[in-house]
Design a protein around this motif. Structure first.
Motif, PDB file in Angstrom:
ATOM      1  N   VAL A  65      55.831 -10.080 -29.485  1.00  0.00           N
ATOM      2  CA  VAL A  65      55.265  -9.433 -30.679  1.00  0.00           C
ATOM      3  C   VAL A  65      54.999  -7.965 -30.396  1.00  0.00           C
ATOM      4  O   VAL A  65      55.344  -7.087 -31.196  1.00  0.00           O
ATOM      5  CB  VAL A  65      53.972 -10.146 -31.121  1.00  0.00           C
ATOM      6  N   THR A 115      58.361  -6.034 -30.123  1.00  0.00           N
ATOM      7  CA  THR A 115      58.986  -5.784 -31.415  1.00  0.00           C
ATOM      8  C   THR A 115      58.217  -4.732 -32.212  1.00  0.00           C
ATOM      9  O   THR A 115      58.817  -3.842 -32.833  1.00  0.00           O
ATOM     10  CB  THR A 115      59.070  -7.088 -32.232  1.00  0.00           C
ATOM     11  N   ASN A 116      56.887  -4.819 -32.175  1.00  0.00           N
ATOM     12  CA  ASN A 116      56.069  -3.845 -32.884  1.00  0.00           C
ATOM     13  C   ASN A 116      56.290  -2.444 -32.316  1.00  0.00           C
ATOM     14  O   ASN A 116      56.439  -1.465 -33.055  1.00  0.00           O
ATOM     15  CB  ASN A 116      54.590  -4.228 -32.776  1.00  0.00           C
ATOM     16  N   THR A 134      54.702  -7.894 -42.334  1.00  0.00           N
ATOM     17  CA  THR A 134      55.187  -7.169 -41.168  1.00  0.00           C
ATOM     18  C   THR A 134      54.020  -6.930 -40.226  1.00  0.00           C
ATOM     19  O   THR A 134      52.867  -6.829 -40.665  1.00  0.00           O
ATOM     20  CB  THR A 134      55.830  -5.819 -41.547  1.00  0.00           C
ATOM     21  N   ASN A 135      54.320  -6.835 -38.954  1.00  0.00           N
ATOM     22  CA  ASN A 135      53.276  -6.599 -37.953  1.00  0.00           C
ATOM     23  C   ASN A 135      53.133  -5.114 -37.631  1.00  0.00           C
ATOM     24  O   ASN A 135      52.389  -4.747 -36.723  1.00  0.00           O
ATOM     25  CB  ASN A 135      53.584  -7.385 -36.670  1.00  0.00           C
ATOM     26  N   ASN A 144      52.077 -11.500 -37.914  1.00  0.00           N
ATOM     27  CA  ASN A 144      53.351 -11.838 -37.265  1.00  0.00           C
ATOM     28  C   ASN A 144      53.871 -13.191 -37.730  1.00  0.00           C
ATOM     29  O   ASN A 144      53.141 -13.992 -38.320  1.00  0.00           O
ATOM     30  CB  ASN A 144      53.221 -11.758 -35.740  1.00  0.00           C
ATOM     31  N   CYS A 154      58.614 -20.174 -35.787  1.00  0.00           N
ATOM     32  CA  CYS A 154      58.691 -19.288 -36.949  1.00  0.00           C
ATOM     33  C   CYS A 154      58.978 -20.085 -38.216  1.00  0.00           C
ATOM     34  O   CYS A 154      58.289 -19.934 -39.235  1.00  0.00           O
ATOM     35  CB  CYS A 154      59.770 -18.245 -36.711  1.00  0.00           C
TER      36      CYS A 154
END
Length: 353
Positions: free
Chosen positions: A59, A62-63, A141-142, A169, A198
């Motif tokens: 996470v 990706t962020n 979105t994160n 997330n 997910c």
């Protein structure tokens, strides 16, 4: 040298390169910290930990990736960060809109319905689908920078009263059970560290009897995990696009079924595209909209960003971000040509009553 910089900057300003260069390092990253953020991302890609450590870090990775790259995506692709199958005579923008309308039609969206966009970016598809269907769309979105940018664009488009963004997330969605009439994801859930986890969260927040539509990034059945060239192409896409591990089609389908979904239809939309989905990245074009992602457009962007970085008008590390994009571009084109990768494996799945 300065004359060339001024000339190139003047030319590229028509295509927004100065805007995206000045926007590098969105989100929580200060301009002075861009280079260290790039190095952390590169280190993560080289030294991946155990499976559990990878899930825990994915996470953040990706962020961080989207903090660095969102302005580049908007520069090169517009408000919708995805590919589309394309017909002859159809413009890039037209293909993107049709690709998004297809999702709305497959879900049977109706005015007033409550819809979730999983991994919404800055909300290009969200706005298009909301205007096309008159549904109310929530984007998840994160990334705080993407939310800030998306809210601004929602106001401009006039959908800020019916559409919104939520920070969170994929793996732990901040929503109650059974609240959405439909859920979709466009080239986003490939970032999830675990497909089953997910999809299980999407299943949880979706109302019974309703559908989930997804364009998934997948390695196709033509991918050979023992082929060194195939592995290299896969690694380039993963590193350049902030993805932990690209999954095969079969794994995504199995994960959906394990999560409780009934798969209604599935298809690799890229296979039927008269114009290859990756053609925009390998052919030059004089169209302002097409130009940015072309080889010459990428070259000019690198030239200007490199010059601005040396003049300290763009943050240190800006050119390294372009290196990530170039690596991704090469991997995507090669993967598309060899048909070992698709960015648009479409799946429509239903949550049983």
């Amino acid at each position: 040298m300065s004359r060339w910089i001024r000339c190139a900057s003047s030319t590229m300003s028509k295509f927004g390169v100065l805007d995206f260069a000045s926007g590098i390092g969105g989100g929580k990253i200060r301009k002075s910290d861009v280079i260290s953020a790039v190095k952390r991302y590169e280190k993560y890609q080289v030294f991946k930990g155990t499976k559990e450590e990878t899930k825990a870090d994915c996470v953040d990775m990706t962020n961080g990736y989207y903090n660095l790259t969102t302005s580049f995506y908007e520069y090169g692709w517009g408000e919708s960060f995805h590919f589309a199958n394309r017909f002859k005579g159809e413009t890039f923008r037209e293909s993107i809109k049709r690709h998004e309308h297809f999702v709305a039609l497959q879900l049977g969206l109706k005015p007033g319905q409550k819809v979730l966009d999983v991994g919404c970016g800055i909300g290009g598809p969200l706005r298009e689908i909301a205007q096309f269907s008159q549904a109310s769309v929530t984007g998840l979105t994160n990334n705080e920078y993407q939310i800030t940018r998306g809210e601004e664009l929602n106001r401009v488009a006039g959908v800020d009263k019916t559409c919104n963004f939520v920070k969170g997330n994929f793996m732990e969605m901040p929503f109650s059970d059974n609240v959405f009439d439909a859920v979709y994801a466009i080239e986003a859930t490939c970032h999830a560290p675990d497909a089953y986890g997910c999809y299980k969260e999407i299943f949880r927040v979706l109302k019974p009897g309703r559908c989930f539509a997804v364009y998934e990034w997948c390695m196709t059945d033509s991918f050979d995990p023992n082929n060194v060239e195939h592995q290299r192409i896969k690694a380039n896409i993963e590193t350049g696009d902030g993805i932990e591990d690209l999954r095969p089609v079969s794994q995504c389908l199995e994960a959906l079924k394990q999560a409780g979904f009934e798969v209604i239809r599935e298809k690799d939309v890229a296979k039927d595209s008269p114009v290859p989905w990756y053609s925009r990245m390998e052919r030059n074009s004089l169209s302002p909209i097409e130009f940015r992602a072309t080889p010459f457009g990428r070259f000019m962007a690198r030239f200007v960003v490199s010059a601005l970085e040396r003049l300290r008008l763009a943050p240190e590390g800006s050119e390294k971000i372009l290196d990530l994009f170039e690596k991704a571009t090469k991997g995507l084109i090669e993967g598309g040509r060899r048909e070992i990768f698709t960015p648009m494996y479409f799946i429509l799945a239903r949550k049983p009553e």
